[in-house]
Design a protein around this motif. Sequence first.
Motif, PDB file in Angstrom:
ATOM      1  N   SER A 122       0.836  -1.214   0.000  1.00  0.00           N
ATOM      2  CA  SER A 122       0.000   0.000   0.000  1.00  0.00           C
ATOM      3  C   SER A 122       0.866   1.257   0.000  1.00  0.00           C
ATOM      4  O   SER A 122       0.544   2.264  -0.638  1.00  0.00           O
ATOM      5  CB  SER A 122      -0.918   0.023   1.230  1.00  0.00           C
ATOM      6  N   LEU A 123       1.962   1.198   0.736  1.00  0.00           N
ATOM      7  CA  LEU A 123       2.856   2.356   0.861  1.00  0.00           C
ATOM      8  C   LEU A 123       3.359   2.823  -0.506  1.00  0.00           C
ATOM      9  O   LEU A 123       3.480   4.012  -0.764  1.00  0.00           O
ATOM     10  CB  LEU A 123       4.055   1.985   1.751  1.00  0.00           C
ATOM     11  N   SER A 124       3.632   1.873  -1.392  1.00  0.00           N
ATOM     12  CA  SER A 124       4.269   2.228  -2.667  1.00  0.00           C
ATOM     13  C   SER A 124       3.280   2.651  -3.754  1.00  0.00           C
ATOM     14  O   SER A 124       3.677   2.996  -4.855  1.00  0.00           O
ATOM     15  CB  SER A 124       5.137   1.063  -3.169  1.00  0.00           C
ATOM     16  N   LYS A 125       1.962   2.635  -3.442  1.00  0.00           N
ATOM     17  CA  LYS A 125       0.971   3.082  -4.439  1.00  0.00           C
ATOM     18  C   LYS A 125       1.116   4.596  -4.655  1.00  0.00           C
ATOM     19  O   LYS A 125       1.158   5.363  -3.674  1.00  0.00           O
ATOM     20  CB  LYS A 125      -0.444   2.752  -3.966  1.00  0.00           C
ATOM     21  N   PRO A 126       1.144   5.053  -5.915  1.00  0.00           N
ATOM     22  CA  PRO A 126       1.346   6.499  -6.183  1.00  0.00           C
ATOM     23  C   PRO A 126       0.363   7.400  -5.441  1.00  0.00           C
ATOM     24  O   PRO A 126       0.749   8.440  -4.904  1.00  0.00           O
ATOM     25  CB  PRO A 126       1.151   6.598  -7.704  1.00  0.00           C
ATOM     26  N   GLU A 127      -0.942   6.988  -5.374  1.00  0.00           N
ATOM     27  CA  GLU A 127      -1.929   7.860  -4.709  1.00  0.00           C
ATOM     28  C   GLU A 127      -1.639   7.989  -3.216  1.00  0.00           C
ATOM     29  O   GLU A 127      -1.901   9.035  -2.608  1.00  0.00           O
ATOM     30  CB  GLU A 127      -3.372   7.351  -4.939  1.00  0.00           C
ATOM     31  N   ASN A 128      -1.069   6.941  -2.604  1.00  0.00           N
ATOM     32  CA  ASN A 128      -0.733   7.015  -1.176  1.00  0.00           C
ATOM     33  C   ASN A 128       0.526   7.844  -0.943  1.00  0.00           C
ATOM     34  O   ASN A 128       0.628   8.577   0.051  1.00  0.00           O
ATOM     35  CB  ASN A 128      -0.584   5.612  -0.583  1.00  0.00           C
ATOM     36  N   ILE A 129       1.482   7.738  -1.860  1.00  0.00           N
ATOM     37  CA  ILE A 129       2.695   8.571  -1.762  1.00  0.00           C
ATOM     38  C   ILE A 129       2.292  10.049  -1.843  1.00  0.00           C
ATOM     39  O   ILE A 129       2.745  10.881  -1.046  1.00  0.00           O
ATOM     40  CB  ILE A 129       3.716   8.199  -2.867  1.00  0.00           C
ATOM     41  N   ASP A 130       1.414  10.373  -2.815  1.00  0.00           N
ATOM     42  CA  ASP A 130       0.951  11.774  -2.957  1.00  0.00           C
ATOM     43  C   ASP A 130       0.250  12.243  -1.685  1.00  0.00           C
ATOM     44  O   ASP A 130       0.449  13.379  -1.229  1.00  0.00           O
ATOM     45  CB  ASP A 130      -0.021  11.890  -4.141  1.00  0.00           C
ATOM     46  N   PHE A 131      -0.560  11.360  -1.087  1.00  0.00           N
ATOM     47  CA  PHE A 131      -1.285  11.716   0.146  1.00  0.00           C
ATOM     48  C   PHE A 131      -0.308  11.972   1.297  1.00  0.00           C
ATOM     49  O   PHE A 131      -0.426  12.967   2.028  1.00  0.00           O
ATOM     50  CB  PHE A 131      -2.272  10.603   0.519  1.00  0.00           C
ATOM     51  N   LEU A 132       0.675  11.085   1.461  1.00  0.00           N
ATOM     52  CA  LEU A 132       1.611  11.206   2.591  1.00  0.00           C
ATOM     53  C   LEU A 132       2.486  12.446   2.483  1.00  0.00           C
ATOM     54  O   LEU A 132       2.979  12.964   3.496  1.00  0.00           O
ATOM     55  CB  LEU A 132       2.476   9.940   2.702  1.00  0.00           C
ATOM     56  N   ARG A 133       2.662  12.969   1.258  1.00  0.00           N
ATOM     57  CA  ARG A 133       3.435  14.210   1.084  1.00  0.00           C
ATOM     58  C   ARG A 133       2.703  15.415   1.685  1.00  0.00           C
ATOM     59  O   ARG A 133       3.303  16.452   1.947  1.00  0.00           O
ATOM     60  CB  ARG A 133       3.688  14.463  -0.407  1.00  0.00           C
ATOM     61  N   LEU A 134       1.377  15.250   1.888  1.00  0.00           N
ATOM     62  CA  LEU A 134       0.561  16.378   2.400  1.00  0.00           C
ATOM     63  C   LEU A 134       0.607  16.501   3.921  1.00  0.00           C
ATOM     64  O   LEU A 134       0.124  17.487   4.474  1.00  0.00           O
ATOM     65  CB  LEU A 134      -0.917  16.186   1.980  1.00  0.00           C
ATOM     66  N   ILE A 135       1.145  15.490   4.606  1.00  0.00           N
ATOM     67  CA  ILE A 135       1.056  15.505   6.078  1.00  0.00           C
ATOM     68  C   ILE A 135       2.451  15.603   6.712  1.00  0.00           C
ATOM     69  O   ILE A 135       3.477  15.383   6.060  1.00  0.00           O
ATOM     70  CB  ILE A 135       0.352  14.233   6.606  1.00  0.00           C
ATOM     71  N   THR A 136       2.451  15.941   7.997  1.00  0.00           N
ATOM     72  CA  THR A 136       3.699  15.947   8.773  1.00  0.00           C
ATOM     73  C   THR A 136       3.945  14.534   9.285  1.00  0.00           C
ATOM     74  O   THR A 136       3.099  13.965   9.993  1.00  0.00           O
ATOM     75  CB  THR A 136       3.592  16.911   9.972  1.00  0.00           C
ATOM     76  N   ILE A 137       5.073  13.957   8.915  1.00  0.00           N
ATOM     77  CA  ILE A 137       5.408  12.592   9.353  1.00  0.00           C
ATOM     78  C   ILE A 137       6.443  12.683  10.464  1.00  0.00           C
ATOM     79  O   ILE A 137       7.529  13.254  10.281  1.00  0.00           O
ATOM     80  CB  ILE A 137       5.938  11.750   8.181  1.00  0.00           C
ATOM     81  N   SER A 138       6.091  12.180  11.642  1.00  0.00           N
ATOM     82  CA  SER A 138       7.031  12.247  12.783  1.00  0.00           C
ATOM     83  C   SER A 138       8.222  11.309  12.566  1.00  0.00           C
ATOM     84  O   SER A 138       9.368  11.682  12.791  1.00  0.00           O
ATOM     85  CB  SER A 138       6.307  11.913  14.089  1.00  0.00           C
ATOM     86  N   PHE A 139       7.946  10.079  12.121  1.00  0.00           N
ATOM     87  CA  PHE A 139       9.003   9.123  11.779  1.00  0.00           C
ATOM     88  C   PHE A 139       8.349   7.928  11.075  1.00  0.00           C
ATOM     89  O   PHE A 139       7.114   7.817  11.043  1.00  0.00           O
ATOM     90  CB  PHE A 139       9.796   8.655  13.012  1.00  0.00           C
ATOM     91  N   VAL A 140       9.183   7.063  10.520  1.00  0.00           N
ATOM     92  CA  VAL A 140       8.685   5.828   9.907  1.00  0.00           C
ATOM     93  C   VAL A 140       9.196   4.651  10.734  1.00  0.00           C
ATOM     94  O   VAL A 140      10.406   4.554  11.013  1.00  0.00           O
ATOM     95  CB  VAL A 140       9.155   5.681   8.438  1.00  0.00           C
ATOM     96  N   ALA A 141       8.277   3.764  11.153  1.00  0.00           N
ATOM     97  CA  ALA A 141       8.672   2.532  11.862  1.00  0.00           C
ATOM     98  C   ALA A 141       8.549   1.362  10.894  1.00  0.00           C
ATOM     99  O   ALA A 141       7.486   1.154  10.297  1.00  0.00           O
ATOM    100  CB  ALA A 141       7.775   2.316  13.082  1.00  0.00           C
ATOM    101  N   VAL A 142       9.620   0.614  10.724  1.00  0.00           N
ATOM    102  CA  VAL A 142       9.599  -0.584   9.878  1.00  0.00           C
ATOM    103  C   VAL A 142       9.562  -1.789  10.812  1.00  0.00           C
ATOM    104  O   VAL A 142      10.587  -2.177  11.385  1.00  0.00           O
ATOM    105  CB  VAL A 142      10.835  -0.644   8.941  1.00  0.00           C
TER     106      VAL A 142
END
Length: 729
Positions: A122-142
């Motif tokens: 899901s993370l790599s879908k273009p529409e989700n990448i575009d959406f995540l660019r709109l928000i403040t991301i505190s960090f990424v947990a893998v």
Amino acid sequence: MEIKKSLFDNLQNFFGFDNFKGEQEAIITNIIQRRDTFVIMPTGGGKSICYQLPALMSEGTAIVISPLIALMKNQVDQLRAFGGTESIAHFLNSSLNKAEIIKVKQDVLSGETKLLYVAPESLSKPENIDFLRLITISFVAVDEAHCISEWGHDFRPEYRRIRQVISNIGDNIPIIALTATATPKVQQDIVKNLQMNDSTLFKSSFNRPNLYYEVRIKRNVVKEIVRFINTHAGKSGIIYCLSRKKVEEISEALNLNGIKSLPYHAGLDPKTRADTQDKFLMEDVDVIVATIAFGMGIDKPDVRFVIHHDIPKSMEGYYQETGRAGRDGGEGVCVAFYSEKDVDKLAKFMKDKPVAEREIGTQILKEVIDYAESAVCRRKQILHYFGENFDDAGCNCMCDNCRSQRTFFDASEKLRNTLIMIRELGEKFDDQHIINILMGVDTSQITAYNHNKLPYFGSGKEDGLLVWKSLMRQALLNNYLSKDIDNYGLLRLTKSGNGFIDNPHSLKFVLNKQMELAEDDSDDAAQQGGGTIDVELLKMLKDLRKKMAKQKVLPPFVIFQDPSLDEMCTHYPISLEELKQIQGVGQGKAMKFGAPFVALISKYVEENEIDRPIDLIIKSAANKSALKVSIIQNIDRHIALDDIASSKGISYEDILREVESIVNSGTKLNLNYYIDEMIDEDRQDEVYDYFKTAEVDSIDNALKELGSDDYTREELQLMRIKFLSELGN
């Protein structure tokens, strides 16, 4: 100081804990300070708090990359329960419809959502990448970061693209990677792939002192499992199987024996899987029988046992799966069943894979085999695999090897000579090649290198294979040798190994067990006898059979065959229900002949005060494999046996064996349509009369008596099947 106070306040307010476990506080502080963080922490160590708490304390939304939908749902439900609002945590994956996706995105954009769980796909879908660019991301947990590495037990190619996607979303986003299992090689892969070269590593000990490890030879495995669970009655457990078919079979066998169980595998629909998981968590079922699809992130602290019906594919997988036992620090028993057949199956799976993948898979599987066959402390072996040295005195007899009587041998001279040989050969061969030289096994590789001409060739033959397998295993465990896993598992001398050549000292190694790998995992395994035959009862049962045979004018073997009587004398069935579980009896024979036999056995048990092994009387589903069901259906439709054999791709001899097996288990078949075509009426009568008076159940005797010139073996087999079906069932 301010951060520390805030950490403890939030830990108390949100999770209700007064103190952090292990290095949780340092890990959380590190990620709050926006530093890349790499966490290796065993199952049950509290990994999830390491990203959940800093997400709640940081500005923006933390993106948690997780491999399983069930895992996400489980964690989101928990966070909502702690936080009291639905919007505090969400997941974004393929299980959501359009309206649900819109709701998730609204909550995230409004700043209400502190944790957003996504699958790597899901993370790599273009529409989700575009959406995540709109928000403040505190960090990424893998989470489950070992999925990045081909050397990890659950490799997921999508995990390889995570770094690229994060870079597309924004700059300088901190990463916390977490895993419960990572060998040094897997650690390198994670750091390299996520470009976390400057990350802070937090690595906890892999030792789980409350877990007891045991490996058993795979014989009568269903009986063993039922007996084990009955001695742990009312406790929760997980049984892992390699195939979906075996999951279904074992779960059904447990339910037949009064053990509340459900199957779990990827072939079940998502709702069924979710319901099964909930029933296990709510203790509506005691045992889940599952493929490895079950368990990642299941937060059930009181799983008391984990059984591997089949040997696992890797040590990482084994560690992760056994790690689901005793997460509350209480009892956790881990039993694995081992057989060469399992190993052969796993090796066969790898046969068609690309060469590089096959090489990796073979080395990973070899570690599991060495673990299972070795007599060394199980805990020491597990921890060594993860790069941790362990003194086996610390095991406290919490494994079968440390509890058992072990045999030692003087290893000093043998080890020194072997190390010298490995060094002289340029450290270019694996342990199997070295053992082949010592044992004088002339393989194509040995010949190609002219190693059959070495003075060492065959020098260790008298010591035997077990000694050399034991020596090589313990030379690795005690760090005299290391394996270059990037290079086909070639052996290298360590500093200690080179030191031992120059300054040898007295050394004793444990001799591996002689593994008797005769496996009995057939459909009838659950019904096999395992005790000593009661000779006195056997004589009484044979007398009863003889008396009944005279009354009914039948040969004794038509009533019950000898193997069935033998098993009655180990299991002591005292009801028709129990008698049906005896090999070769089944419903038909039990109803027709069983009553006097169970009456005799019941009286015998009472008069002799026999303690019946009730747990050994294992009920199993009627043996109606797909092939057998199809044969019965075809016979009902009057299809010729040779045509059935041809359509199933089996020989005529095989079809006769299958039909015989169906009849012996108590099912009545009408084969007259076929036999009448093959054998004329007079000859049928002659054979029928012979079987009526035969003393023993033997086709060879029948051939001798009736004449091999007049009858073929197959004709007599057919008539014997007809005879047993009509008179015995």
